[in-house]
Motif scaffolding. Structure first.
Motif, PDB file in Angstrom:
ATOM      1  N   PRO A  66       0.820  -1.214   0.000  1.00  0.00           N
ATOM      2  CA  PRO A  66       0.000   0.000   0.000  1.00  0.00           C
ATOM      3  C   PRO A  66       0.856   1.267   0.000  1.00  0.00           C
ATOM      4  O   PRO A  66       2.069   1.202  -0.211  1.00  0.00           O
ATOM      5  CB  PRO A  66      -0.780  -0.131   1.306  1.00  0.00           C
ATOM      6  N   SER A  67       0.209   2.391   0.280  1.00  0.00           N
ATOM      7  CA  SER A  67       0.933   3.661   0.331  1.00  0.00           C
ATOM      8  C   SER A  67       1.954   3.643   1.469  1.00  0.00           C
ATOM      9  O   SER A  67       1.883   2.821   2.382  1.00  0.00           O
ATOM     10  CB  SER A  67      -0.056   4.819   0.541  1.00  0.00           C
ATOM     11  N   VAL A  68       2.890   4.575   1.403  1.00  0.00           N
ATOM     12  CA  VAL A  68       3.903   4.730   2.445  1.00  0.00           C
ATOM     13  C   VAL A  68       3.525   5.966   3.258  1.00  0.00           C
ATOM     14  O   VAL A  68       3.321   7.043   2.696  1.00  0.00           O
ATOM     15  CB  VAL A  68       5.314   4.905   1.838  1.00  0.00           C
ATOM     16  N   TRP A  69       3.417   5.781   4.570  1.00  0.00           N
ATOM     17  CA  TRP A  69       3.060   6.877   5.457  1.00  0.00           C
ATOM     18  C   TRP A  69       4.113   6.961   6.548  1.00  0.00           C
ATOM     19  O   TRP A  69       4.363   5.989   7.264  1.00  0.00           O
ATOM     20  CB  TRP A  69       1.686   6.665   6.066  1.00  0.00           C
ATOM     21  N   VAL A  70       4.748   8.113   6.667  1.00  0.00           N
ATOM     22  CA  VAL A  70       5.739   8.358   7.711  1.00  0.00           C
ATOM     23  C   VAL A  70       4.979   8.945   8.895  1.00  0.00           C
ATOM     24  O   VAL A  70       4.505  10.076   8.834  1.00  0.00           O
ATOM     25  CB  VAL A  70       6.854   9.317   7.226  1.00  0.00           C
ATOM     26  N   ALA A  71       4.836   8.166   9.956  1.00  0.00           N
ATOM     27  CA  ALA A  71       3.981   8.553  11.085  1.00  0.00           C
ATOM     28  C   ALA A  71       4.566   9.655  11.961  1.00  0.00           C
ATOM     29  O   ALA A  71       3.845  10.303  12.711  1.00  0.00           O
ATOM     30  CB  ALA A  71       3.663   7.334  11.943  1.00  0.00           C
ATOM     31  N   ASP A  72       5.880   9.871  11.891  1.00  0.00           N
ATOM     32  CA  ASP A  72       6.495  10.921  12.702  1.00  0.00           C
ATOM     33  C   ASP A  72       7.465  11.721  11.837  1.00  0.00           C
ATOM     34  O   ASP A  72       7.717  11.375  10.707  1.00  0.00           O
ATOM     35  CB  ASP A  72       7.209  10.325  13.912  1.00  0.00           C
ATOM     36  N   GLY A  73       7.990  12.795  12.383  1.00  0.00           N
ATOM     37  CA  GLY A  73       8.929  13.617  11.610  1.00  0.00           C
ATOM     38  C   GLY A  73       8.203  14.392  10.516  1.00  0.00           C
ATOM     39  O   GLY A  73       7.271  15.137  10.786  1.00  0.00           O
ATOM     40  N   CYS A  74       8.578  14.163   9.272  1.00  0.00           N
ATOM     41  CA  CYS A  74       8.019  14.929   8.146  1.00  0.00           C
ATOM     42  C   CYS A  74       6.568  14.570   7.838  1.00  0.00           C
ATOM     43  O   CYS A  74       5.880  15.315   7.168  1.00  0.00           O
ATOM     44  CB  CYS A  74       8.881  14.726   6.902  1.00  0.00           C
ATOM     45  N   ARG A  75       6.110  13.400   8.296  1.00  0.00           N
ATOM     46  CA  ARG A  75       4.716  12.937   8.131  1.00  0.00           C
ATOM     47  C   ARG A  75       4.298  12.801   6.664  1.00  0.00           C
ATOM     48  O   ARG A  75       3.148  13.011   6.308  1.00  0.00           O
ATOM     49  CB  ARG A  75       3.754  13.812   8.915  1.00  0.00           C
ATOM     50  N   SER A  76       5.243  12.451   5.815  1.00  0.00           N
ATOM     51  CA  SER A  76       4.930  12.235   4.399  1.00  0.00           C
ATOM     52  C   SER A  76       3.964  11.070   4.232  1.00  0.00           C
ATOM     53  O   SER A  76       3.969  10.113   5.011  1.00  0.00           O
ATOM     54  CB  SER A  76       6.208  11.924   3.620  1.00  0.00           C
ATOM     55  N   HIS A  77       3.138  11.148   3.224  1.00  0.00           N
ATOM     56  CA  HIS A  77       2.212  10.071   2.869  1.00  0.00           C
ATOM     57  C   HIS A  77       2.107  10.062   1.347  1.00  0.00           C
ATOM     58  O   HIS A  77       1.708  11.047   0.745  1.00  0.00           O
ATOM     59  CB  HIS A  77       0.848  10.313   3.506  1.00  0.00           C
ATOM     60  N   PHE A  78       2.494   8.942   0.739  1.00  0.00           N
ATOM     61  CA  PHE A  78       2.569   8.913  -0.717  1.00  0.00           C
ATOM     62  C   PHE A  78       2.429   7.487  -1.251  1.00  0.00           C
ATOM     63  O   PHE A  78       2.585   6.515  -0.536  1.00  0.00           O
ATOM     64  CB  PHE A  78       3.897   9.503  -1.200  1.00  0.00           C
ATOM     65  N   TRP A  79       2.137   7.406  -2.535  1.00  0.00           N
ATOM     66  CA  TRP A  79       2.149   6.164  -3.310  1.00  0.00           C
ATOM     67  C   TRP A  79       3.360   6.217  -4.233  1.00  0.00           C
ATOM     68  O   TRP A  79       3.695   7.283  -4.741  1.00  0.00           O
ATOM     69  CB  TRP A  79       0.904   6.039  -4.192  1.00  0.00           C
ATOM     70  N   LEU A  80       3.993   5.098  -4.453  1.00  0.00           N
ATOM     71  CA  LEU A  80       5.009   4.977  -5.486  1.00  0.00           C
ATOM     72  C   LEU A  80       4.390   4.134  -6.583  1.00  0.00           C
ATOM     73  O   LEU A  80       4.105   2.949  -6.383  1.00  0.00           O
ATOM     74  CB  LEU A  80       6.277   4.308  -4.945  1.00  0.00           C
ATOM     75  N   ARG A  81       4.103   4.754  -7.715  1.00  0.00           N
ATOM     76  CA  ARG A  81       3.454   4.069  -8.837  1.00  0.00           C
ATOM     77  C   ARG A  81       4.233   4.319 -10.110  1.00  0.00           C
ATOM     78  O   ARG A  81       4.436   5.477 -10.493  1.00  0.00           O
ATOM     79  CB  ARG A  81       2.018   4.554  -9.015  1.00  0.00           C
ATOM     80  N   ASN A  82       4.662   3.228 -10.728  1.00  0.00           N
ATOM     81  CA  ASN A  82       5.409   3.307 -11.987  1.00  0.00           C
ATOM     82  C   ASN A  82       6.580   4.276 -11.899  1.00  0.00           C
ATOM     83  O   ASN A  82       6.831   5.074 -12.801  1.00  0.00           O
ATOM     84  CB  ASN A  82       4.485   3.672 -13.138  1.00  0.00           C
ATOM     85  N   GLY A  83       7.287   4.225 -10.759  1.00  0.00           N
ATOM     86  CA  GLY A  83       8.489   5.033 -10.571  1.00  0.00           C
ATOM     87  C   GLY A  83       8.244   6.478 -10.230  1.00  0.00           C
ATOM     88  O   GLY A  83       9.189   7.257 -10.125  1.00  0.00           O
ATOM     89  N   LYS A  84       6.985   6.879 -10.001  1.00  0.00           N
ATOM     90  CA  LYS A  84       6.660   8.272  -9.697  1.00  0.00           C
ATOM     91  C   LYS A  84       5.964   8.363  -8.353  1.00  0.00           C
ATOM     92  O   LYS A  84       5.201   7.471  -7.976  1.00  0.00           O
ATOM     93  CB  LYS A  84       5.758   8.879 -10.771  1.00  0.00           C
ATOM     94  N   ILE A  85       6.229   9.455  -7.642  1.00  0.00           N
ATOM     95  CA  ILE A  85       5.600   9.708  -6.337  1.00  0.00           C
ATOM     96  C   ILE A  85       4.267  10.398  -6.576  1.00  0.00           C
ATOM     97  O   ILE A  85       4.174  11.382  -7.320  1.00  0.00           O
ATOM     98  CB  ILE A  85       6.510  10.595  -5.467  1.00  0.00           C
ATOM     99  N   HIS A  86       3.237   9.882  -5.910  1.00  0.00           N
ATOM    100  CA  HIS A  86       1.901  10.495  -5.924  1.00  0.00           C
ATOM    101  C   HIS A  86       1.547  10.794  -4.473  1.00  0.00           C
ATOM    102  O   HIS A  86       1.351   9.873  -3.675  1.00  0.00           O
ATOM    103  CB  HIS A  86       0.866   9.558  -6.552  1.00  0.00           C
ATOM    104  N   TRP A  87       1.492  12.074  -4.137  1.00  0.00           N
ATOM    105  CA  TRP A  87       1.243  12.489  -2.763  1.00  0.00           C
ATOM    106  C   TRP A  87      -0.220  12.315  -2.381  1.00  0.00           C
ATOM    107  O   TRP A  87      -1.103  12.551  -3.197  1.00  0.00           O
ATOM    108  CB  TRP A  87       1.652  13.938  -2.561  1.00  0.00           C
ATOM    109  N   CYS A  88      -0.443  11.904  -1.139  1.00  0.00           N
ATOM    110  CA  CYS A  88      -1.813  11.758  -0.608  1.00  0.00           C
ATOM    111  C   CYS A  88      -2.258  13.055   0.018  1.00  0.00           C
ATOM    112  O   CYS A  88      -1.478  13.871   0.397  1.00  0.00           O
ATOM    113  CB  CYS A  88      -1.860  10.656   0.442  1.00  0.00           C
TER     114      CYS A  88
END
Length: 59
Positions: free
Chosen positions: A37-59
């Motif tokens: 599934p998507s990658v969610w960084v729970a602390d720090g920068c709190r990024s949440h994104f999908w990696l699809r076909n080599g590209k980052i798609h932000w949530c």
């Protein structure tokens, strides 16, 4: 992988079966990776994104 937000944090995504949390990695015929599934960084920068076909798609 390095966090795509630019904070420089090293993110570890587990790909081993039987480990939780775990991500599925697929590579298309041109060599571009996708994670599910998507990658969610729970602390720090709190990024949440999908990696699809080599590209980052932000949530």
């Amino acid at each position: 992988m390095v966090c795509p937000c630019g904070c420089g944090r090293r993110l570890e995504v587990m790909l081993l079966k039987g480990v939780k949390p775990r991500w599925d990695l697929s590579v298309d015929k041109t060599g571009f990776p996708s994670l599910h599934p998507s990658v969610w960084v729970a602390d720090g920068c709190r990024s949440h994104f999908w990696l699809r076909n080599g590209k980052i798609h932000w949530c």
